[in-house]
Write a protein that holds these residues in place. Structure first.
Motif, short mmCIF file in Angstrom:
data_model
loop_
_atom_site.label_atom_id
_atom_site.label_comp_id
_atom_site.label_asym_id
_atom_site.label_seq_id
_atom_site.Cartn_x
_atom_site.Cartn_y
_atom_site.Cartn_z
N TYR A 66 0.77 -1.24 0.00
CA TYR A 66 0.00 0.00 0.00
C TYR A 66 0.80 1.30 0.00
CZ TYR A 66 -4.43 -2.37 0.25
OH TYR A 66 -5.51 -3.12 -0.07
N ALA A 67 2.04 1.26 0.50
CA ALA A 67 2.79 2.51 0.63
C ALA A 67 3.00 3.17 -0.72
CB ALA A 67 4.13 2.26 1.31
N ARG A 68 3.11 4.48 -0.71
CA ARG A 68 3.36 5.26 -1.93
C ARG A 68 4.80 5.76 -1.98
NH1 ARG A 68 -1.09 2.62 -2.80
NH2 ARG A 68 -2.33 3.49 -4.49
N SER A 69 5.54 5.55 -0.91
CA SER A 69 6.93 5.99 -0.86
C SER A 69 7.67 5.08 0.13
CB SER A 69 6.98 7.45 -0.40
OG SER A 69 8.31 7.85 -0.20
N LEU A 70 8.74 4.47 -0.32
CA LEU A 70 9.47 3.53 0.54
C LEU A 70 10.96 3.72 0.36
CD1 LEU A 70 7.45 0.22 0.07
CD2 LEU A 70 8.13 1.11 2.28
N MET A 122 9.40 6.67 -4.52
CA MET A 122 8.08 6.47 -5.13
C MET A 122 8.11 5.31 -6.12
SD MET A 122 7.00 10.46 -5.64
CE MET A 122 5.61 10.09 -6.72
#
Lengths: 349, 349
Positions: free
Chosen positions: B278-282, B338
């Protein structure tokens, strides 16, 4: 209709329809405090006084007009502590009434109306409406008040107005409150400055969930403090004016956050959704915070396919009483965290 | 076959098949350092010396036997910095070779073999195997060494053994290493005590990802320190013995964590899966930590339907060079975070 009906649905049917400004305002409530002339007030009441209050209400019931919904009475002593806790979580009764063995609650099927008997006052009449609808809620509460007044003499003072157990309610006896979801103002750290400004104009702001002043899930209740010296119309106008300003501030904060944080905001919102869909253990506090993020995501258009009403219902169904009633047994904190995570996983699948 | 083939697949085909003990051991590598007799060593090499090394290898290529896989040579000067970075991320070349314009790498199609030319030594022959397979890797490296020796005279001293640019490699010239995934020992905080114990018996342990000694994603490389005074067989036996012990410790830690942490471990693992999905930035660091959790979840049976090999491939494909090569352009840190989140969302859907 038994009490079970009210315990298996987290969101009142009356609140399921969308209301005005419901991207910010979750619900509106009007509460009228009334006492019966000639019957001693709260602390001085005997058992037979309490019975007299119930009797007076039951007598009024026989003359209920068509434009007042059917109301069903439940005595506190017939309800288990867990059932009472669920009613508190749904805001249908106060924590105060939960402790009163001589008390009772009277509910309409759609939960738009809840009348508490033998709480702090003999009668505390509540009307709930979805979104921002102070006039709609007030109209129905007045209609019910008029109906009851046909058979009951309220304790009333020509100068002071309606007499109440606690002097802070004397006057109109009215407490109007609006439950608002303010994640934008919380995230932008603007809520701290806003609260004292609202308090200055005679209103109260408090977090609805969580302990103390820390509002969990970004839900705040704004209500009138003063009930004496102003008419109902003035109180409602004052409250509505402030609420409209808060709505605008909240909407602006959301847009500003979207523009200034960009992907960081989207990331936070989707991580919360991921956590709700995957975690195996969730505290009430974390669940509320993440639900708040997800609801914000729905309103900002980041998340599609999830309804705001469904999310609002989860606000209630993850609470300890509701979880235990659904499980059919008492659960310790660890087991509740697991049950909460399971419920959220399944609801948001 | 062009270099592109090697850049578009994060996991070497040679590592895709499951290997022995591959719940803990990701891969095995044998590296032999060799230098050509009569050609000056690293720091004293002229351009023509470097050309002579490439020529010697190309001459050997004309006499490649059937049991050595076909090998393709790529000169560093023909490869862009980004392409070199991807090869480093795949462990096919060293960071050292990346900087050498006169260097070259020779690869087999399945990436089981990678020969670096004009790195610190004239020839650094590497063989990779999936899982724990020191003898298999050593057998092939010996076979290639024998083949090269048919046309090339290695610099060799009867007393010391193979001569190398750096004295620490002199002797067998062999560095055997095993890449291990040790999330159980990390989570149980037992790794800190284990590392000095392993070092005491002459082995090196270091984190494969992350800076300094902090291993990101729980991946550690254990290799021999000493190459002098022991035979290849003794070195491999010593390493294999220790690796087997670490494997058992890791498996026990995983089982103990499962039993002692219970739902808390499951919760951590599934939250990591939720975040990756789900994350949009890692960041690279967070992605590795969460991938490690998820891989552990697969091995503990919590997560079904995700293959360990697919997860191992992600270890490489989320690295900066790979991300930028895939994107076809240079990305700053924010854009990489991203792109990394997008890649993980899509890969784990």
């Amino acid at each position: 209709m038994g009490i079970e009906t009210f315990l298996t649905r987290p969101l009142a049917p009356a609140l399921e329809r969308g209301g005005r400004d419901d991207d910010v305002v979750m619900s509106t409530r009007i509460r009228l405090a009334r006492n019966i002339d000639g019957v001693p007030f709260e602390l001085k009441m005997s058992d037979s006084d309490q019975k007299a209050v119930l009797k007076a209400f039951e007598h009024a019931q026989t003359r209920r007009p068509n434009d007042v919904p059917e109301l069903i009475l439940f005595r506190m002593r017939d309800l288990s502590p867990l059932v009472r806790a669920v009613l508190v979580e749904k805001h249908l009764i106060s924590p105060d009434l939960m402790e009163k063995e001589g008390g009772a609650v009277v509910l309409s099927d759609d939960e738009m109306v809840s009348v508490m008997l033998n709480e702090e006052d003999h009668v505390r009449l509540q009307v709930f409406r979805p979104g921002l609808d102070l006039s709609g809620a007030y109209a129905l509460s007045s209609r019910i008040d008029d109906w009851l007044e046909e058979t009951i003499d309220w304790a009333f003072d020509e100068t002071l107005g309606y007499k109440t157990s606690c002097p802070t309610n004397t006057g109109t006896g009215m407490r109007a409150s609006v439950m608002m979801h303010l994640p934008g103002l919380v995230m932008a750290k603007r809520i701290q400055a806003l609260i004292p400004a609202i308090q200055k104009v005679g209103l109260t702001v408090r977090g609805v969930y969580g302990e103390g002043s820390e509002a969990e899930g970004g839900v705040f209740q704004i209500s009138n403090q003063v009930t004496l010296g102003l008419s109902e119309g003035e109180i409602l106008e004052n409250l509505e004016g402030i609420v409209r300003q808060v709505i605008e501030h909240e909407r602006m904060s959301r847009e500003m956050l979207k523009q200034s944080l960009g992907v960081a905001l989207e990331d936070r919102i989707f991580r919360s959704l991921g956590t709700l869909r995957y975690a195996r253990s969730l505290s009430s506090k974390e669940a509320l915070t993440r639900l708040s993020d997800v609801l914000l995501g729905v309103y900002l258009g980041y998340i599609e396919g999830l309804s705001a009403k469904k999310l609002s219902a989860l606000w209630v169904s993850i609470r300890p009483g509701f979880l235990q009633y659904t499980a059919g047994k008492s659960l310790d904190a660890g087991a509740r965290d697991m049950a909460r995570a399971r419920l959220l996983r399944e609801a948001l699948r």
